[in-house]
Design an enzyme around this catalytic site. Structure first.
Site, PDB file in Angstrom:
ATOM      1  N   MET A  40      10.828 -42.935 -40.832  1.00 16.38           N
ATOM      2  CA  MET A  40      11.379 -41.590 -40.623  1.00 16.38           C
ATOM      3  C   MET A  40      12.856 -41.705 -40.265  1.00 16.38           C
ATOM      4  O   MET A  40      13.223 -42.569 -39.462  1.00 16.38           O
ATOM      5  CB  MET A  40      10.637 -40.898 -39.476  1.00 16.38           C
ATOM      6  CG  MET A  40       9.144 -40.782 -39.712  1.00 16.38           C
ATOM      7  SD  MET A  40       8.363 -39.847 -38.389  1.00 16.38           S
ATOM      8  CE  MET A  40       6.640 -39.971 -38.868  1.00 16.38           C
ATOM      9  N   MET A  71       9.703 -41.235 -45.271  1.00 13.18           N
ATOM     10  CA  MET A  71       9.996 -39.827 -44.991  1.00 13.18           C
ATOM     11  C   MET A  71      11.494 -39.753 -44.705  1.00 13.18           C
ATOM     12  O   MET A  71      11.928 -39.618 -43.552  1.00 13.18           O
ATOM     13  CB  MET A  71       9.139 -39.358 -43.808  1.00 13.18           C
ATOM     14  CG  MET A  71       7.681 -39.169 -44.209  1.00 13.18           C
ATOM     15  SD  MET A  71       6.552 -39.221 -42.808  1.00 13.18           S
ATOM     16  CE  MET A  71       6.407 -40.979 -42.566  1.00 13.18           C
ATOM     17  N   MET A 140      -0.132 -35.268 -48.202  1.00 16.19           N
ATOM     18  CA  MET A 140      -0.001 -35.053 -46.761  1.00 16.19           C
ATOM     19  C   MET A 140      -0.854 -33.853 -46.347  1.00 16.19           C
ATOM     20  O   MET A 140      -0.795 -32.785 -46.971  1.00 16.19           O
ATOM     21  CB  MET A 140       1.455 -34.805 -46.381  1.00 16.19           C
ATOM     22  CG  MET A 140       2.313 -36.041 -46.566  1.00 16.19           C
ATOM     23  SD  MET A 140       3.043 -36.726 -45.060  1.00 16.19           S
ATOM     24  CE  MET A 140       1.804 -36.675 -43.833  1.00 16.19           C
ATOM     25  N   GLY A 145       6.056 -36.093 -39.602  1.00 15.26           N
ATOM     26  CA  GLY A 145       7.004 -36.266 -38.509  1.00 15.26           C
ATOM     27  C   GLY A 145       6.338 -36.852 -37.277  1.00 15.26           C
ATOM     28  O   GLY A 145       6.945 -37.622 -36.550  1.00 15.26           O
ATOM     29  N   PHE A 146       5.084 -36.482 -37.073  1.00 11.50           N
ATOM     30  CA  PHE A 146       4.397 -36.906 -35.853  1.00 11.50           C
ATOM     31  C   PHE A 146       2.938 -37.217 -36.141  1.00 11.50           C
ATOM     32  O   PHE A 146       2.326 -36.557 -36.992  1.00 11.50           O
ATOM     33  CB  PHE A 146       4.488 -35.794 -34.798  1.00 11.50           C
ATOM     34  CG  PHE A 146       5.909 -35.417 -34.486  1.00 11.50           C
ATOM     35  CD1 PHE A 146       6.653 -36.155 -33.574  1.00 11.50           C
ATOM     36  CD2 PHE A 146       6.522 -34.359 -35.151  1.00 11.50           C
ATOM     37  CE1 PHE A 146       7.972 -35.832 -33.309  1.00 11.50           C
ATOM     38  CE2 PHE A 146       7.851 -34.031 -34.901  1.00 11.50           C
ATOM     39  CZ  PHE A 146       8.584 -34.769 -33.975  1.00 11.50           C
ATOM     40  N   GLY A 148      -1.093 -37.506 -34.728  1.00  7.01           N
ATOM     41  CA  GLY A 148      -1.947 -36.743 -33.828  1.00  7.01           C
ATOM     42  C   GLY A 148      -2.012 -35.242 -34.093  1.00  7.01           C
ATOM     43  O   GLY A 148      -2.454 -34.493 -33.237  1.00  7.01           O
ATOM     44  N   ASP A 178      -3.043 -38.509 -45.835  1.00  8.89           N
ATOM     45  CA  ASP A 178      -2.307 -38.889 -44.629  1.00  8.89           C
ATOM     46  C   ASP A 178      -2.114 -37.682 -43.723  1.00  8.89           C
ATOM     47  O   ASP A 178      -1.595 -36.652 -44.139  1.00  8.89           O
ATOM     48  CB  ASP A 178      -0.942 -39.450 -45.081  1.00  8.89           C
ATOM     49  CG  ASP A 178      -0.162 -40.077 -43.950  1.00  8.89           C
ATOM     50  OD1 ASP A 178      -0.668 -40.131 -42.823  1.00  8.89           O
ATOM     51  OD2 ASP A 178       0.974 -40.522 -44.211  1.00  8.89           O
ATOM     52  N   GLY A 180      -3.899 -36.285 -39.739  1.00  7.32           N
ATOM     53  CA  GLY A 180      -5.037 -35.563 -39.172  1.00  7.32           C
ATOM     54  C   GLY A 180      -6.403 -36.088 -39.564  1.00  7.32           C
ATOM     55  O   GLY A 180      -7.417 -35.420 -39.337  1.00  7.32           O
TER      56      GLY A 180
HETATM   57  C1  DX5 Z   1       2.805 -38.328 -40.324  1.00  8.88           C
HETATM   58  C2  DX5 Z   1       2.743 -39.749 -40.855  1.00  8.88           C
HETATM   59  C3  DX5 Z   1       1.358 -40.254 -40.772  1.00  8.88           C
HETATM   60  C4  DX5 Z   1       0.866 -40.336 -39.367  1.00  8.88           C
HETATM   61  C5  DX5 Z   1      -0.581 -40.011 -39.342  1.00  8.88           C
HETATM   62  O1  DX5 Z   1       4.060 -37.857 -40.273  1.00  8.88           O
HETATM   63  O2  DX5 Z   1       3.148 -39.819 -42.194  1.00  8.88           O
HETATM   64  O3  DX5 Z   1       1.191 -41.491 -41.438  1.00  8.88           O
HETATM   65  O4  DX5 Z   1       1.011 -41.582 -38.785  1.00  8.88           O
HETATM   66  O5  DX5 Z   1      -0.982 -39.971 -38.020  1.00  8.88           O
HETATM   67  P1  DX5 Z   1      -2.344 -39.287 -37.632  1.00  8.88           P
HETATM   68  O6  DX5 Z   1      -3.419 -40.048 -38.355  1.00  8.88           O
HETATM   69  O7  DX5 Z   1      -2.396 -39.451 -36.166  1.00  8.88           O
HETATM   70  O8  DX5 Z   1      -2.270 -37.866 -38.079  1.00  8.88           O
HETATM   71 ZN    ZN Z   2       2.448 -41.747 -43.409  1.00 13.84          ZN
END
Ligand code: DX5
Ligand code: ZN
Length: 219
Positions: A40, A71, A140, A145-146, A148, A178, A180
């Site tokens: 990121m 990203m 996605m 970005g985050f 959890g 990817d 959740g």
């Molecule tokens: C989100 C990332 C994911 C993230 C998934 O921005 O691209 O790869 O690590 O994390 P969880 O599985 O916790 O949603």
């Molecule tokens: Zn990812």
């Protein structure tokens, strides 16, 4: 239950960044298939992680493929350094590149497998002219970005469409999901067509990581 061989790619985004080498070892020992490496840049997404140097430093400690998810706003600037770091998959966002076909070719020429990612708000038809040229499509289920976050269920439907397009046109990309994904909902994604399950928090929060990997694979 799903019969096909589903791959798991735990994301080290959810690991302790002070102990990334341990995290990679934990992923390998749990029987997971790939290491998901979330890059990121603080521009394409509102968060900053790590780059090619970190990938290069982790490369010698595992034989697992490095599944790099860029990203970033300017993915083409990262191709040479990630190729040099030993990255296997180089997945960039279709929203970030106007000249996507050129970027895909550059990734392949650099010896990596090209992947295309799309955020929840991007429709599948945007990949129409590109899907035949890539080895992976990353759907996605959250706005990146985050870790959890909770997945957006409607995004799962994109998997069905992309699996159908692959079948009809004889394309070969793997379908990755990817964001959740939990041990409870992974099977839903697999049933809709996912081949690769990325999981950050669900993997790193699990007490029994080998059991989590089995569940994430739909077993
Ligand atoms: C989100 C990332 C994911 C993230 C998934 O921005 O691209 O790869 O690590 O994390 P969880 O599985 O916790 O949603
Ligand atoms: Zn990812």
């Amino acid at each position: 239950m799903a019969q096909k061989n589903v791959l798991t790619a735990p994301s080290i985004l959810s690991a302790d960044f002070g102990r990334l080498a341990d995290a990679v070892q934990i992923i390998e020992e749990a029987g997971a298939d790939w290491v998901h490496f979330d890059v990121m840049d603080g521009s394409f997404v509102p968060n900053l992680t790590f780059g090619a140097k970190t990938a290069a430093d982790l490369r010698p400690i595992t034989k697992l493929p490095l599944d790099c998810h860029l990203m970033v706003s300017n993915p083409w600037d990262y191709i040479d350094s990630f190729s040099g770091a030993g990255a296997d998959y180089f997945t960039f966002h279709v929203e970030a590149a106007t000249h996507s076909t050129r970027v895909i070719r550059q990734i392949r020429d650099a010896g990596m497998k090209p992947g295309l990612a799309l955020v929840p708000g991007t429709p599948v038809h945007l990949l129409d002219e590109l899907a035949g040229d890539v080895d992976l499509i990353l759907v996605m289920l959250v706005n990146p970005g985050f870790g959890g976050q909770e997945l957006i269920p409607a995004c799962l439907e994109k998997l069905k469409t992309l699996a159908q397009i692959r079948e009809e046109r004889g394309y070969h990309y793997l379908l990755s999901v990817d964001g959740g994904i939990t041990t409870e909902n992974a099977l839903q994604a697999i049933e809709k067509g996912a081949d690769v399950i990325v999981a950050g928090s669900a993997f790193f929060a699990a007490q029994d990581k080998a059991a989590a990997v089995r569940k994430l694979k739909g077993r």
